[in-house]
Design a protein around this motif. Structure first.
Motif, mmCIF file in Angstrom:
data_model
loop_
_atom_site.group_PDB
_atom_site.id
_atom_site.type_symbol
_atom_site.label_atom_id
_atom_site.label_comp_id
_atom_site.label_asym_id
_atom_site.label_seq_id
_atom_site.Cartn_x
_atom_site.Cartn_y
_atom_site.Cartn_z
ATOM 1 N N VAL A 141 0.848 -1.194 0.000
ATOM 2 C CA VAL A 141 0.000 0.000 0.000
ATOM 3 C C VAL A 141 0.880 1.239 0.000
ATOM 4 C CG1 VAL A 141 -1.801 1.268 1.229
ATOM 5 C CG2 VAL A 141 -1.759 -1.246 1.302
ATOM 6 N N LEU A 167 0.577 5.182 0.659
ATOM 7 C CA LEU A 167 -0.354 6.103 1.305
ATOM 8 C C LEU A 167 0.385 7.343 1.754
ATOM 9 C CD1 LEU A 167 -1.251 4.678 4.873
ATOM 10 C CD2 LEU A 167 0.846 4.201 3.617
ATOM 11 N N THR A 187 1.549 10.021 -3.842
ATOM 12 C CA THR A 187 1.186 8.612 -3.633
ATOM 13 C C THR A 187 0.831 7.924 -4.945
ATOM 14 O OG1 THR A 187 -1.080 9.304 -3.121
ATOM 15 C CG2 THR A 187 0.405 8.943 -1.264
ATOM 16 N N GLU A 243 -6.938 4.619 -6.329
ATOM 17 C CA GLU A 243 -7.634 5.112 -5.140
ATOM 18 C C GLU A 243 -9.100 5.345 -5.478
ATOM 19 O OE1 GLU A 243 -7.762 9.022 -2.213
ATOM 20 O OE2 GLU A 243 -6.110 8.784 -3.648
ATOM 21 N N ASP A 284 -2.903 1.966 -4.368
ATOM 22 C CA ASP A 284 -2.878 3.393 -4.079
ATOM 23 C C ASP A 284 -3.916 3.640 -2.988
ATOM 24 O OD1 ASP A 284 -2.868 6.131 -4.008
ATOM 25 O OD2 ASP A 284 -3.288 6.423 -6.140
ATOM 26 N N THR A 285 -3.507 3.545 -1.752
ATOM 27 C CA THR A 285 -4.277 3.652 -0.503
ATOM 28 C C THR A 285 -4.992 2.337 -0.187
ATOM 29 O OG1 THR A 285 -5.649 5.199 0.789
ATOM 30 C CG2 THR A 285 -6.529 4.468 -1.324
ATOM 31 N N ALA A 334 -5.865 3.505 5.395
ATOM 32 C CA ALA A 334 -5.627 4.913 5.082
ATOM 33 C C ALA A 334 -6.930 5.696 5.121
ATOM 34 C CB ALA A 334 -4.974 5.043 3.712
ATOM 35 N N THR A 335 -8.023 5.057 4.731
ATOM 36 C CA THR A 335 -9.325 5.727 4.738
ATOM 37 C C THR A 335 -9.746 6.111 6.152
ATOM 38 O OG1 THR A 335 -9.931 4.433 2.781
ATOM 39 C CG2 THR A 335 -11.722 5.557 3.937
ATOM 40 N N TRP A 378 3.262 -1.087 4.068
ATOM 41 C CA TRP A 378 2.737 0.250 3.833
ATOM 42 C C TRP A 378 3.905 1.190 3.560
ATOM 43 C CZ3 TRP A 378 0.581 -3.444 6.667
ATOM 44 C CH2 TRP A 378 -0.806 -3.634 6.593
#
Length: 356
Positions: A149, A151, A158, A184, A241-242, A246-247, A274
């Motif tokens: 990931v 992030l 990113t 993302e 991508d994330t 991360a959310t 990550w």
């Protein structure tokens, strides 16, 4: 060719590969009913429940059951129904099959013991996952793919890094040419919200889009779904991508509070590494591929977000590498971290010797 009423295939399937599936499908064709017994012990690198789930998905027309063999008598009571034929495909061959047949009071049938149809074994897969990748089915590949990931805070590169990293592994050729990149989903979601807003206010821009707390679990779940889909159809590494984790930080950034529902999605993730893009040395620009300006508070919040990512990554025990400096240095550090992850084989340790 003789046909049977109830057949049995027994094995560890650590992990299941094309040779195993050929054995099961051959047995199914020659039996009215087929039971696949997945054997395991309490401590293994590939959990029994996972192997049972994979075999059930791949062979929906067979009865797949799991049994833990921590005692000498372990497996023999796991199939209470009478067995007419036991199908085996091990190169140590007839004596093993004959012993299973004797134990179950059934005829022993050997299928392709020399592995001429599918030259692969569980040991070969564990020793060289990439070299054996094409012998694995989608649910197994999804479970064994190393998920990386990228992030970071607003406008820290990113997406640029994730795309470059995926391209790096594709250039290695062979199975690596199929390396997937997961975009993302939050960007797509924002675009949808902007389109809805412009239906009411044609002059609306990206900075006019607002997020509610209820938006973030939706984004996290769809991000996880896209990741699972890509992991089933790529190379041994997946670049994201994330992710849902991360959310959870983006929820804090926009609402000022944590989201238990988004955190629950993140808790079920299967990521392994990550890569955090440092905000320092990166100018704040418009979001890549979108119109409008960055949120007015983005510059002020970028240091906070970087620190928050670092704190929560450490708090949750996630394996992390921080990417700093010019893009070339960041990419080199990212590749080194991913290569180190791929070089580890602990997730595919050999099972303990089976009892005969």
């Amino acid at each position: 060719m003789k046909h049977y009423g109830h057949g049995l295939v027994l094995g560890g399937f650590s992990p299941p590969h094309a040779g195993h599936h050929h054995l099961v499908r051959t047995a199914r064709e020659r039996c009215d009913r087929l039971t696949v017994l997945v054997c395991g012990i309490s401590a293994e690198s590939l959990p029994l429940a996972d192997r049972v789930a994979w075999m059930r998905e791949i062979h929906p027309d067979a009865l797949v059951v799991g049994a833990v063999d921590d005692s000498p008598v372990g497996l023999w009571d796991a199939v209470p129904e009478r067995v007419d034929a036991v199908f085996v495909a091990e190169p140590y061959g007839e004596s093993y099959g004959d012993e299973l047949g004797r134990r179950f009071g059934a005829e022993s049938v050997t299928v392709d013991p020399d592995r001429t149809r599918f030259p692969v074994s569980g040991a070969a897969v564990r020793a060289d996952l990439a070299g054996s990748w094409d012998f694995l089915e989608p649910p197994v590949r999804a479970a064994l793919t190393r998920r990386v990931v990228v992030l970071g805070a607003e406008s820290t590169g990113t997406t640029t890094m994730a795309l470059a990293l995926a391209d790096h592994y594709r250039r290695r050729g062979g199975v690596w040419a199929r390396t997937r990149y997961v975009p993302e989903y939050g960007r797509e979601y924002r675009a949808l919200k902007l389109a809805e807003l412009r239906a009411e206010r044609p002059g609306a821009t990206r900075s006019d889009v607002t997020f509610r707390s209820s938006d973030f679990p939706v984004i996290a779940r769809r991000q996880a779904e896209l990741e699972e889909e890509a992991a089933r159809d790529g190379s041994p590494v997946l670049v994201c991508d994330t992710d849902a984790f991360a959310t959870t930080i983006w929820h804090e950034r926009y609402t000022g509070t944590a989201s238990a529902e988004t955190g629950e999605v993140a808790a079920h993730g299967r990521q392994h590494l990550w890569l955090l893009t440092d905000h320092r040395g990166v100018e704040l620009e418009n979001a890549e591929g979108t119109e409008g300006t960055a949120p007015r508070d983005a510059e002020r919040l970028r240091p906070w977000m970087t620190a928050r990512f670092l704190t929560q990554l450490a708090h949750t025990g996630r394996r992390t590498a921080v990417l700093s400096g010019p893009h070339e240095e960041r990419l080199a550090a990212a590749v080194a971290a991913v290569d180190a992850l791929l070089a580890e084989s602990g997730h595919l340790a050999d099972p303990l010797p089976e009892r005969r």
